[in-house]
Design an enzyme around this catalytic site. Structure first.
Site, mmCIF file in Angstrom:
data_model
loop_
_atom_site.group_PDB
_atom_site.id
_atom_site.type_symbol
_atom_site.label_atom_id
_atom_site.label_comp_id
_atom_site.label_asym_id
_atom_site.label_seq_id
_atom_site.Cartn_x
_atom_site.Cartn_y
_atom_site.Cartn_z
ATOM 1 N N ASP A 8 0.879 -1.123 0.193
ATOM 2 C CA ASP A 8 0.117 0.053 0.081
ATOM 3 C C ASP A 8 0.869 1.137 -0.046
ATOM 4 O O ASP A 8 1.987 1.075 0.395
ATOM 5 C CB ASP A 8 -0.892 -0.093 1.189
ATOM 6 C CG ASP A 8 -1.609 1.203 1.616
ATOM 7 O OD1 ASP A 8 -2.305 1.616 0.438
ATOM 8 O OD2 ASP A 8 -1.686 1.791 2.529
ATOM 9 N N ASP A 10 -0.376 5.072 1.111
ATOM 10 C CA ASP A 10 -0.373 6.183 2.126
ATOM 11 C C ASP A 10 -0.511 5.553 3.398
ATOM 12 O O ASP A 10 -1.336 4.531 3.508
ATOM 13 C CB ASP A 10 -1.660 6.803 1.822
ATOM 14 C CG ASP A 10 -1.820 7.775 0.454
ATOM 15 O OD1 ASP A 10 -1.104 8.689 0.708
ATOM 16 O OD2 ASP A 10 -2.169 7.328 -0.430
ATOM 17 N N ASP A 166 -1.643 -0.558 6.246
ATOM 18 C CA ASP A 166 -1.859 0.144 7.353
ATOM 19 C C ASP A 166 -3.249 0.269 7.953
ATOM 20 O O ASP A 166 -3.346 0.920 9.000
ATOM 21 C CB ASP A 166 -1.187 1.618 7.493
ATOM 22 C CG ASP A 166 -1.698 2.295 6.345
ATOM 23 O OD1 ASP A 166 -2.171 2.288 5.104
ATOM 24 O OD2 ASP A 166 -2.374 3.529 6.851
#
Length: 218
Positions: A8, A10, A166
């Site tokens: 991922d 961001d 995250d």
């Protein structure tokens, strides 16, 4: 056998999400209001259907200038993000993956220009063999399309890839795609429940890639 890593962006490679939240939090505080993490956190890792300015207006009980506050937030968050470098352990993982001959991809719910612009700025763009973003799919995370597209572009099966996430929305996407998923919560996602993932780390610096792969392959 794990053949690929898919990251991922961001909050996983670059801590953009804490900076976005900080910029919004400052605006709320200026109006004597609060934006709780559990409210903001629901939209992390997916298309942003939550309107913080409407939420602020509901709390403030007076009309606010949405466009002005939106521009103020964007300028503030952008300045904070430009101060950030890759999160701990990210570069080490990318280097280790290259040495081990693993394929490296990226799957992000953000736009391609956002992702590639920041990757180029922090000097990491060249590591990625494929980058799939919101520009490439009809539905972003938690839909698994981004991860499925990334795996296909890398020429690996889903079960041969590890996703690094995250957010809960991102983790749901990775698991729905049939991948291993390692969660590395950031300051604005640490309150979330990552029970569905295969492993939760405080940062990638906590565990060497070779050790992580050994634990997942066995």
């Amino acid at each position: 056998m794990i053949k690929a890593l898919i990251f991922d962006f961001d909050g996983t490679i670059l801590d953009t999400e804490s900076q976005e939240y900080q910029a919004l939090k400052e605006i709320f505080e200026e109006h004597g209001c609060e934006l709780p993490l559990d409210v903001w956190g629901k939209c992390i890792g997916t298309a942003n259907v939550f309107d913080p300015y409407e939420y602020l207006e509901e709390q403030y009980k007076q009309p606010i200038k949405h466009d002005e506050l939106r521009e103020k937030r964007m300028k503030r968050s952008h300045s904070l993000i430009l101060e950030q470098e890759a999160l701990p352990g990210v570069v080490a993982y990318l280097e280790a993956a290259k040495e081990l001959g693993l394929k490296i991809g990226l799957a992000s719910s953000s736009t391609r220009s956002w992702v590639t612009g920041h990757l180029e700025r922090i000097g990491l763009l060249h590591y990625f063999e494929t980058i799939k973003t919101a520009d490439d799919v009809d539905e972003v995370k938690p839909n698994p399309a981004l991860y499925l597209e990334a795996a296909q572009a890398l020429g690996v099966k889903s079960e041969e890839a590890v996703a690094f996430e995250d957010s809960v929305n991102g983790a749901k996407a990775a698991k729905a795609a049939g991948m291993f998923c390692v969660a590395i919560p950031n300051p604005v996602t640490r309150h979330m429940n990552f029970d569905g993932t295969d492993l939760v780390l405080e940062s990638l610096a906590q565990k060497e890639l070779s050790d992580l792969l050994h634990s997942l392959n066995n």
